[in-house]
Design an enzyme around this catalytic site. Structure first.
Site, PDB file in Angstrom:
ATOM      1  N   LYS A   1      -0.235   4.517  -0.659  1.00 50.04           N
ATOM      2  CA  LYS A   1      -1.623   4.141  -0.911  1.00 50.04           C
ATOM      3  C   LYS A   1      -1.733   2.923  -1.827  1.00 50.04           C
ATOM      4  CE  LYS A   1      -2.318   8.609  -1.882  1.00 50.04           C
ATOM      5  NZ  LYS A   1      -2.997   9.844  -2.346  1.00 50.04           N
TER       6      LYS A   1
ATOM      7  N   ASN B   1      -5.610  14.038   0.428  1.00 45.38           N
ATOM      8  CA  ASN B   1      -6.178  15.365   0.640  1.00 45.38           C
ATOM      9  C   ASN B   1      -6.690  15.586   2.066  1.00 45.38           C
ATOM     10  OD1 ASN B   1      -6.526  17.836  -0.617  1.00 45.38           O
ATOM     11  ND2 ASN B   1      -8.665  17.461  -1.070  1.00 45.38           N
TER      12      ASN B   1
ATOM     13  N   LYS C   1      12.523  23.428  -1.290  1.00 49.98           N
ATOM     14  CA  LYS C   1      11.330  23.406  -2.130  1.00 49.98           C
ATOM     15  C   LYS C   1      10.665  24.781  -2.191  1.00 49.98           C
ATOM     16  CE  LYS C   1      11.825  18.915  -2.511  1.00 49.98           C
ATOM     17  NZ  LYS C   1      12.238  18.288  -3.793  1.00 49.98           N
TER      18      LYS C   1
ATOM     19  N   TYR D   1     -19.390  -4.492  -9.571  1.00 51.23           N
ATOM     20  CA  TYR D   1     -18.201  -3.676  -9.789  1.00 51.23           C
ATOM     21  C   TYR D   1     -16.914  -4.421  -9.424  1.00 51.23           C
ATOM     22  CZ  TYR D   1     -21.842  -0.115  -9.783  1.00 51.23           C
ATOM     23  OH  TYR D   1     -22.976   0.604 -10.050  1.00 51.23           O
TER      24      TYR D   1
ATOM     25  N   PRO E   1      -9.423   6.307  -0.720  1.00 50.02           N
ATOM     26  CA  PRO E   1      -8.633   5.622   0.309  1.00 50.02           C
ATOM     27  C   PRO E   1      -7.215   6.199   0.390  1.00 50.02           C
ATOM     28  CG  PRO E   1      -9.796   4.057  -1.077  1.00 50.02           C
ATOM     29  CD  PRO E   1      -9.936   5.396  -1.739  1.00 50.02           C
ATOM     30  N   GLU E   2      -6.837   6.644   1.587  1.00 49.59           N
ATOM     31  CA  GLU E   2      -5.475   7.127   1.817  1.00 49.59           C
ATOM     32  C   GLU E   2      -4.750   6.102   2.684  1.00 49.59           C
ATOM     33  OE1 GLU E   2      -5.439  11.276   2.977  1.00 49.59           O
ATOM     34  OE2 GLU E   2      -7.117  11.730   1.637  1.00 49.59           O
TER      35      GLU E   2
END
Length: 433
Positions: A60, A186, A167, A107, A2-3
């Site tokens: 998140k 990702n 950076k 779960y 999950p993002e």
């Protein structure tokens, strides 16, 4: 995993269905790996009788605000999911708990029943999620260390360019850094880099203003659209890379070949014809294309991190020897992981593969050190070396079996206790009637 869009979908579901309702019963799993720094009895006592007044999210992470502190906080990890009984859940691409007819799921780590009969359960199949009880989540670790939220606190184009110009790391690694921008994972990172035509390995400080403008635009559009469709992948545009990236299978998008490389410690999908490195950087590095059967070297494994990049901002272990003991745990076999999470996506398998390589590297280093420090310091005979390898293999299998058995014991024990409490609550209601 999950993002930001997936966690925002959960937050909205809690907001729409649970605000103003009182918690009349709570059941917390006896799982110290997922339930952090609080006993289940204290956790349950802190929830029961409280009213839900709001649901918040940063990056998140999500937390539920009650009428008085402390508040439950959720770090979803790889397979954390929130279900509201009778309410359609967000359609996760890599949902791990498919069948919720058995309610609550075995779960389940966090279960509450509200005064109108509504029930909520947070599940985690492979136990990488973290559930905490915090007095002020926004100002406590790990949430307080997160960078600006990609949806709620987006950087301006000038701020983004100025930050990137300092950076010297790859752009993929930078936008995955939850201390830089929180909420990007990702699949979002691959998507926005594809849409802005930027190579995942491009050094952030070398990105031009024009490229930065394209990246800023893609970040905004991808995240806002994914949130708008409630993280339902079937409703995302057909020409988005995300539909082709999972599984590391050879394919094309709009006629262009998709390839997979490692960037920012993660398996990354990109389109070489459209996402090109600058000439200077292209001359300095060699890009290794990954395939489904690719094995990472020790150096690559050391660089690889969890899908949950914000783990770097979690609290440090309170016991000095805890980190050391974790690093020496025997590696988990791929076969065992598939038993535990058969429906996981290949991105999640990449994570476990990284952990396997890390574990083997640690054991190999320990074996080498032991050999060098021996008194005789002689090269072992072929027969002795073979016997040592057999003993080592047996030791590894024993450790894996013990870990797998412990995993099953925790799940069975948690399921029995949750079922017992849920059934006890039902009997109480019947007697009351």
């Amino acid at each position: 995993m999950p993002e930001l869009p997936e966690v925002e979908a959960v937050r909205r579901a809690i907001h729409l269905n649970c605000i103003g309702k009182k918690i009349i019963r709570s059941v917390i799993a006896d799982d110290v790996k997922v339930i952090v720094d609080v006993s289940r009895s204290d956790f349950e006592a802190s929830l029961t009788g409280k009213t839900i007044v709001a649901a918040h999210r940063k990056g998140k992470h999500m937390w539920i605000q009650l009428d008085s502190p402390p508040f439950p906080s959720f770090q979803f990890g790889l397979t954390g999911e929130m279900y509201i009984k009778g309410v359609a859940a967000a359609k996760y691409k890599r949902s791990s708990v498919k069948d919720i007819d058995n309610w609550p799921s075995k779960y389940s780590k966090f279960f509450i029943e509200l005064d109108d009969g509504l029930e909520v359960s947070f599940t985690d199949k492979i136990r990488f999620a973290r559930v905490r009880l915090l007095k002020n989540p926004a100002y406590e670790p790990p949430i307080f260390a997160l960078g600006p939220d990609a949806l709620l606190e987006p950087m301006t184009e000038d701020e983004l360019f100025k930050s990137m110009s300092k950076k010297k790391t790859s752009i993929k690694k930078l936008i995955l850094d939850q201390g830089f921008i929180s909420g990007v994972g990702n699949w979002i990172a691959d998507e926005v880099l594809y849409q802005s035509r930027i190579h995942p390995l491009q050094i952030a400080s070398s990105i031009s203003k024009e490229q930065c403008a394209a990246l800023h635009k893609s970040l905004k559009e991808v995240i806002e659209f994914a949130v708008e469709v409630n993280a339902d992948y079937d409703r995302l545009p057909a020409d988005w890379l995300c539909h082709s990236r999972w599984g590391k299978k050879p394919g094309k998008i709009n006629g262009h070949k998709i390839e997979f490389i490692e960037a920012g410690g993660r398996t990354s999908a990109y389109v070489p014809e459209l996402q090109k490195l600058s000439e200077d950087q292209a001359a300095k590095i060699t890009i290794k294309t990954l395939t489904k059967s690719s094995k990472k070297s020790k150096g690559e494994a050391d660089e690889a991190e969890s899908e949950d990049e914000e783990i770097a901002y979690s609290e440090k272990p309170k016991r000095g020897n805890r980190a050391q003991s974790n690093s020496k745990r025997p590696p988990i076999k791929r076969k065992s992981h598939k038993k535990l999470n058969e429906d996981s996506d290949d991105d999640d398998e990449d994570y476990m593969e990284d952990e396997v390589v890390k574990g083997k590297a640690v054991k190999k280093a320990a074996t080498t050190k032991k050999t060098k420090g021996s008194k005789e310091n002689k090269k072992p005979s072929a027969r002795k070396k073979s016997q040592e390898n057999e003993d080592e293999s047996e030791s590894d299998d024993s450790g894996i079996d013990e870990e797998w058995e412990e995993e099953k014991r925790v799940q069975v024990k948690g399921k029995m206790e949750v079922d017992k409490k849920v059934q006890a609550g039902g009997h109480t209601k019947t007697r009351a009637k």
